[in-house]
Design a protein around this motif. Structure first.
Motif, mmCIF file in Angstrom:
data_model
loop_
_atom_site.group_PDB
_atom_site.id
_atom_site.type_symbol
_atom_site.label_atom_id
_atom_site.label_comp_id
_atom_site.label_asym_id
_atom_site.label_seq_id
_atom_site.Cartn_x
_atom_site.Cartn_y
_atom_site.Cartn_z
ATOM 1 N N LEU A 89 105.075 18.286 -107.617
ATOM 2 C CA LEU A 89 104.493 19.599 -107.861
ATOM 3 C C LEU A 89 103.980 19.664 -109.296
ATOM 4 O O LEU A 89 104.731 19.487 -110.252
ATOM 5 C CB LEU A 89 105.551 20.685 -107.621
ATOM 6 N N ALA A 90 102.683 19.901 -109.444
ATOM 7 C CA ALA A 90 102.059 19.947 -110.765
ATOM 8 C C ALA A 90 102.133 21.353 -111.348
ATOM 9 O O ALA A 90 102.658 22.284 -110.721
ATOM 10 C CB ALA A 90 100.609 19.483 -110.668
ATOM 11 N N ASN A 91 101.594 21.525 -112.554
ATOM 12 C CA ASN A 91 101.644 22.831 -113.230
ATOM 13 C C ASN A 91 100.913 23.926 -112.462
ATOM 14 O O ASN A 91 101.230 25.108 -112.608
ATOM 15 C CB ASN A 91 101.062 22.706 -114.638
ATOM 16 N N LEU A 144 102.629 14.895 -92.731
ATOM 17 C CA LEU A 144 101.595 14.788 -93.760
ATOM 18 C C LEU A 144 100.727 16.038 -93.885
ATOM 19 O O LEU A 144 99.916 16.132 -94.809
ATOM 20 C CB LEU A 144 100.706 13.579 -93.473
ATOM 21 N N THR A 145 100.897 16.978 -92.989
ATOM 22 C CA THR A 145 100.078 18.197 -93.025
ATOM 23 C C THR A 145 100.947 19.451 -93.043
ATOM 24 O O THR A 145 101.179 20.041 -94.089
ATOM 25 C CB THR A 145 99.108 18.233 -91.827
ATOM 26 N N LEU A 159 104.090 23.332 -96.189
ATOM 27 C CA LEU A 159 105.249 24.224 -96.281
ATOM 28 C C LEU A 159 106.088 23.906 -97.508
ATOM 29 O O LEU A 159 106.484 24.809 -98.262
ATOM 30 C CB LEU A 159 106.107 24.099 -95.021
ATOM 31 N N TYR A 160 106.358 22.627 -97.730
ATOM 32 C CA TYR A 160 107.193 22.230 -98.860
ATOM 33 C C TYR A 160 106.504 22.510 -100.189
ATOM 34 O O TYR A 160 107.153 22.802 -101.189
ATOM 35 C CB TYR A 160 107.545 20.741 -98.754
ATOM 36 N N GLU A 161 105.178 22.436 -100.192
ATOM 37 C CA GLU A 161 104.411 22.711 -101.403
ATOM 38 C C GLU A 161 104.302 24.206 -101.679
ATOM 39 O O GLU A 161 104.610 24.675 -102.787
ATOM 40 C CB GLU A 161 103.012 22.119 -101.267
ATOM 41 N N ARG A 162 103.910 24.987 -100.688
ATOM 42 C CA ARG A 162 103.529 26.379 -100.917
ATOM 43 C C ARG A 162 104.680 27.367 -100.764
ATOM 44 O O ARG A 162 104.705 28.391 -101.452
ATOM 45 C CB ARG A 162 102.385 26.758 -99.970
#
Length: 239
Positions: free
Chosen positions: A160-162, A128-129, A134-137
Motif C-alpha cells: 500500500l503506497a502513500n 487477483l481482482t 477488497l484488501y486494498e480499498r
C-alpha cells in the motif's frame, strides 16, 4: 483492549475473563464446508503460520491465522459477504488467545496487516481482482501476496503506497519479495515438508536465512550436538 507483551502463561482467572470478553457472536459461520484446493495448499498454509510463530516465539503482540473468515461488516454478514484469506497476520494485537474467526468489530476495527492467498486455477482470477481490490480499498492491508504452490514462478505482491493504492513489489535477484511489515522476505523454497516435495512459499529473515519450522530447528540442533560430540571424540550413536 490491552495487548499482552509478556509471554508468561495466563492465570486461570485471566483465561476465564478473556473467553468471556472475546466470545464470538453466535450467528457467525466458521466453516463453509468447502475443502481446500489440494493437500499442498493445506500444508502451505500451515508452513506460513508455523514458521511465523516460530520466529516470533518471544512475542505475544500478533495474531497469525489461515483459512478462517474475516468478518468486516455486521450488515453484510447476512449476505455471506466475508472473506477467508489463506494466511493473514495482524500486528499490535493480543495474540494470547485463539479465535474461530477474525471479527473486526470485536477487534477494535483492526484488519490484517499482511495477507497471502495461495492461488489455484479456480481461484486465481478472484485472488487477483476481487480480493485484491477488497484488501486494498476496504481492508487497507499493507501488503498482499499471491502464490500458486504448483507454479514456482507465480509469486507476486503489492504494498500500500502513500496514495492508499497498491504498488507492485519488485523481487530481489532471488525472486523474493520483501515484506516490510513483518521484517521478513517471502520466497520460494524447494524441499520436502510433511512428506511432500514442492516449491513452498517460505519466510526468510533479513539476512536471507530460511525461517525454520519447529521440527527443522530440532533436527538442526540435534545435528549440531552430534557434531560437537564427535569433536570431543564421542560417537553420538553410542549414546
Amino acid at each position: 483492549m490491552t495487548v499482552r507483551t509478556n509471554p508468561e502463561p495466563l492465570t486461570e482467572n485471566e483465561v476465564d475473563l478473556f473467553w468471556e470478553e472475546h466470545q464470538p457472536p453466535t450467528d457467525l459461520i466458521f466453516d463453509d464446508g468447502e475443502p481446500l484446493e489440494s493437500n499442498r495448499h493445506r500444508i502451505g498454509i500451515n508452513v506460513l503460520i508455523r514458521s511465523l510463530n516460530q520466529i516470533y516465539a518471544e512475542r505475544n503482540d500478533f495474531f497469525a491465522g489461515g483459512n478462517m473468515f474475516i468478518y468486516f461488516s455486521r450488515e453484510k454478514v447476512f449476505n455471506r459477504d466475508f472473506r477467508g484469506p489463506d494466511f493473514f497476520v495482524v500486528l499490535d494485537t493480543d495474540g494470547s488467545y485463539p479465535r474461530q474467526a477474525w471479527v473486526t468489530w470485536d477487534e477494535q476495527g483492526r484488519y490484517p496487516d499482511v495477507i497471502v492467498e495461495l492461488m489455484s486455477g479456480s481461484t486465481a482470477t478472484v485472488d487477483l481482482t476481487t480480493k485484491k481490490d477488497l484488501y486494498e480499498r476496504t481492508f487497507k492491508t499493507s501488503q498482499y501476496v499471491v502464490y500458486d504452490p504448483f507454479n514456482p514462478n507465480s509469486l507476486q505482491g503489492w504494498q500500500l503506497a502513500n496514495n492508499q493504492r497498491y504498488q507492485e513489489l519488485t523481487p530481489n535477484n532471488q525472486g523474493w519479495l520483501w515484506c516490510e511489515t513483518l521484517g521478513l522476505w517471502l520466497g520460494v523454497w524447494e524441499g520436502i515438508v510433511d512428506r511432500e516435495s514442492a516449491p513452498w512459499l517460505r519466510f526468510y529473515d533479513a539476512e536471507g536465512q530460511l525461517v525454520k519450522l519447529p521440527e527443522e530447528s530440532a533436527i538442526q540442533r540435534a545435528e549440531q550436538l552430534a557434531a560437537k560430540l564427535r569433536e570431543l571424540g564421542i560417537d553420538p550413536n553410542d549414546l
